[in-house]
Design a protein around this motif. Structure first.
Motif, PDB file in Angstrom:
ATOM      1  N   TRP A  30       0.712  -1.344   0.039  1.00 11.45           N
ATOM      2  CA  TRP A  30      -0.001   0.100  -0.104  1.00 11.45           C
ATOM      3  C   TRP A  30       0.884   1.035   0.054  1.00 11.45           C
ATOM      4  O   TRP A  30       0.691   2.203  -0.784  1.00 11.45           O
ATOM      5  CB  TRP A  30      -0.789   0.019   1.158  1.00 11.45           C
ATOM      6  N   GLY A  31       1.958   1.293   0.857  1.00  9.91           N
ATOM      7  CA  GLY A  31       2.833   2.308   0.847  1.00  9.91           C
ATOM      8  C   GLY A  31       3.527   2.584  -0.640  1.00  9.91           C
ATOM      9  O   GLY A  31       3.669   3.827  -0.867  1.00  9.91           O
ATOM     10  N   SER A  32       4.012   1.578  -1.136  1.00 13.27           N
ATOM     11  CA  SER A  32       4.564   1.464  -2.531  1.00 13.27           C
ATOM     12  C   SER A  32       3.479   2.259  -3.559  1.00 13.27           C
ATOM     13  O   SER A  32       3.730   3.249  -4.335  1.00 13.27           O
ATOM     14  CB  SER A  32       5.023   0.374  -2.933  1.00 13.27           C
ATOM     15  N   ARG A  71      -5.171   5.706   1.894  1.00 17.98           N
ATOM     16  CA  ARG A  71      -4.723   5.061   0.526  1.00 17.98           C
ATOM     17  C   ARG A  71      -6.013   5.066  -0.289  1.00 17.98           C
ATOM     18  O   ARG A  71      -5.896   5.157  -1.430  1.00 17.98           O
ATOM     19  CB  ARG A  71      -4.363   3.742   0.828  1.00 17.98           C
ATOM     20  N   VAL A  72      -7.181   4.882   0.233  1.00 19.89           N
ATOM     21  CA  VAL A  72      -8.520   4.855  -0.480  1.00 19.89           C
ATOM     22  C   VAL A  72      -9.586   5.863  -0.078  1.00 19.89           C
ATOM     23  O   VAL A  72      -9.530   6.279   0.982  1.00 19.89           O
ATOM     24  CB  VAL A  72      -8.983   3.458  -0.423  1.00 19.89           C
ATOM     25  N   LYS A  73      -9.788   6.318  -1.171  1.00 19.04           N
ATOM     26  CA  LYS A  73     -10.899   7.759  -0.832  1.00 19.04           C
ATOM     27  C   LYS A  73     -12.318   6.992  -0.378  1.00 19.04           C
ATOM     28  O   LYS A  73     -12.640   6.382  -0.632  1.00 19.04           O
ATOM     29  CB  LYS A  73     -10.912   8.445  -2.245  1.00 19.04           C
ATOM     30  N   LYS A  74     -12.856   7.725   0.680  1.00 19.42           N
ATOM     31  CA  LYS A  74     -14.058   7.631   1.120  1.00 19.42           C
ATOM     32  C   LYS A  74     -14.934   7.611  -0.042  1.00 19.42           C
ATOM     33  O   LYS A  74     -15.089   8.758  -0.720  1.00 19.42           O
ATOM     34  CB  LYS A  74     -14.423   8.812   2.059  1.00 19.42           C
ATOM     35  N   LYS A  76       4.072   5.712  -5.558  1.00 20.60           N
ATOM     36  CA  LYS A  76       3.905   5.728  -7.120  1.00 20.60           C
ATOM     37  C   LYS A  76       2.591   6.592  -7.772  1.00 20.60           C
ATOM     38  O   LYS A  76       3.015   7.339  -8.435  1.00 20.60           O
ATOM     39  CB  LYS A  76       4.090   4.469  -7.680  1.00 20.60           C
ATOM     40  N   LEU A  77       1.708   6.696  -6.844  1.00 20.07           N
ATOM     41  CA  LEU A  77       0.624   7.231  -7.392  1.00 20.07           C
ATOM     42  C   LEU A  77       0.785   8.916  -7.254  1.00 20.07           C
ATOM     43  O   LEU A  77       0.558   9.800  -8.008  1.00 20.07           O
ATOM     44  CB  LEU A  77      -0.847   6.890  -6.526  1.00 20.07           C
TER      45      LEU A  77
END
Length: 377
Positions: free
Chosen positions: A169-171, A236-239, A175-176
């Motif tokens: 997830w951190g990677s 990491r993930v948008k609500k 990168k994003l």
């Protein structure tokens, strides 16, 4: 064994006269070369014709062998590697279409207006960059999907496993962030707002999402629960992230089940919205059932069934019997890399060595089991 010898043995076993044998051999030569010999479940050096002969031998009379052969000749659906790759190639247009639909809804535009709207084009580009593609199983062929969509999908947007480690997830986040900064989106959060969960085939939809024993379960729930409980929402993930569930191939039964269950599951979720697509849905009229017009086939399926093929992984609330496959899906389906357990058991089932049944089942297309059952013998 040479194909010519195998065909002569088959003709003798079936007692075909010259004209019938000539007709059947033409059909077999075509399908064997194009499809059946390439089944990946066969051991090295094994070929379809030998398996067909051994499979037909389990039926004691010519009449029963004819019923079994007709089932293969007229009803079998075999998806080979080339056809599966075509279904994979159909996926990205469906993803793009759904992305455009989401943007049109967000901006209050007609679907077709998104092609000529500058804001829609920019928003669509951002959405595609903030999309993550996740394989739900090794059958998802995520490597092929990535290579076939090179330029549209970055390597850092594709994950081969649904259970994503904190390090991964951190990677993905890092990168994003770099991609956004490189394309003038530095003011946008590095959060994934669309996650595409991809798999090759679903026969019943049961393992994907279900409400079972008073709680939600299945691959979709497990992935969403992982995101919600591991601190990924908002970091990491948008609500309100859209989870797009996609299968290359599905039965009609699975499509209906997934549609119903995802709608119910969405009502219980505060973090995600859901949509689903399929590259191809098998028509309902291919299904074999107790009410099938071919009652000779129905009788054969019932007569040549061995309960030893059942396991704790095939048990349902209604029945242990899987003569028509898991959850009685009744599919006459074989995939080039494996035979689904949703398919008619005659195609793939093999009796256990300890079985005392007088009807020892032999597989035509040996199935590779994903689960090892230590509970039943």
């Amino acid at each position: 064994m040479k194909p010519e010898l195998a065909l002569r043995l088959l003709g003798g076993l079936m007692k075909w006269e010259f004209l019938r044998a000539n007709e059947e051999f033409k059909w077999l030569n075509l399908l064997v070369e194009y499809k059946y010999d390439h089944y990946q479940g066969y051991s090295p050096g094994a070929r379809f014709l030998i398996n067909l002969i051994n499979w037909l031998k389990q039926f004691p009379t010519i009449e029963k062998r004819e019923v079994a052969y007709k089932f293969i000749r007229k009803r079998l659906v075999f998806i080979n590697q080339r056809e599966m790759h075509h279904l994979i190639d159909l996926s990205m247009p469906l993803f793009d279409c759904e992305a455009r639909r989401l943007v049109a809804k967000e901006l209050g535009l007609k679907f077709y207006e998104t092609w000529n709207d500058v804001n829609a084009a920019r928003r669509l580009r951002l959405l595609k960059m903030r999309t993550l593609y996740v394989a739900l199983s090794d059958g998802a062929h995520i490597d092929i999907f990535r290579r076939d969509n090179e330029g549209d999908v970055s390597n850092e947007q594709v994950v081969p496993l649904a259970e994503i480690s904190p390090q991964k997830w951190g990677s993905l986040f890092g990168k994003l962030r770099k991609r956004l900064d490189a394309e003038d989106f530095s003011n946008e959060d590095a959060l994934f707002e669309r996650i595409c969960l991809i798999d090759d085939f679903t026969g019943s939809g049961f393992t994907l999402v279900r409400f079972d024993n008073g709680k939600w379960d299945g691959k979709v729930h497990n992935f969403c629960h992982q995101c919600e409980t591991n601190g990924k929402m908002g970091t990491r993930v948008k609500k309100g992230c859209t989870v797009h569930v996609h299968h290359y191939l599905a039965s009609t039964k699975a499509k209906e089940s997934i549609t119903q269950e995802l709608e119910k599951y969405e009502k219980s979720s505060t973090s995600f919205s859901f949509t689903k697509t399929f590259s191809y849905v098998l028509p309902q009229d291919i299904v074999v059932s107790h009410e099938d017009n071919d009652q000779e086939l129905v009788s054969l399926i019932s007569e040549f069934y061995d309960e030893s093929i059942q396991s704790t992984h095939t048990t349902t609330h209604t029945s242990d019997n899987i003569s028509y496959g898991y959850r009685q899906c009744g599919l006459p389906l074989v995939l080039d890399h494996n035979t689904p357990n949703n398919s008619v058991a005659l195609l793939w089932a093999k009796s256990k060595d300890s079985s005392v049944s007088p009807q020892k089942m032999r597989p035509l297309f040996h199935r590779k089991e994903r689960h090892i059952d230590h509970g039943k013998k």
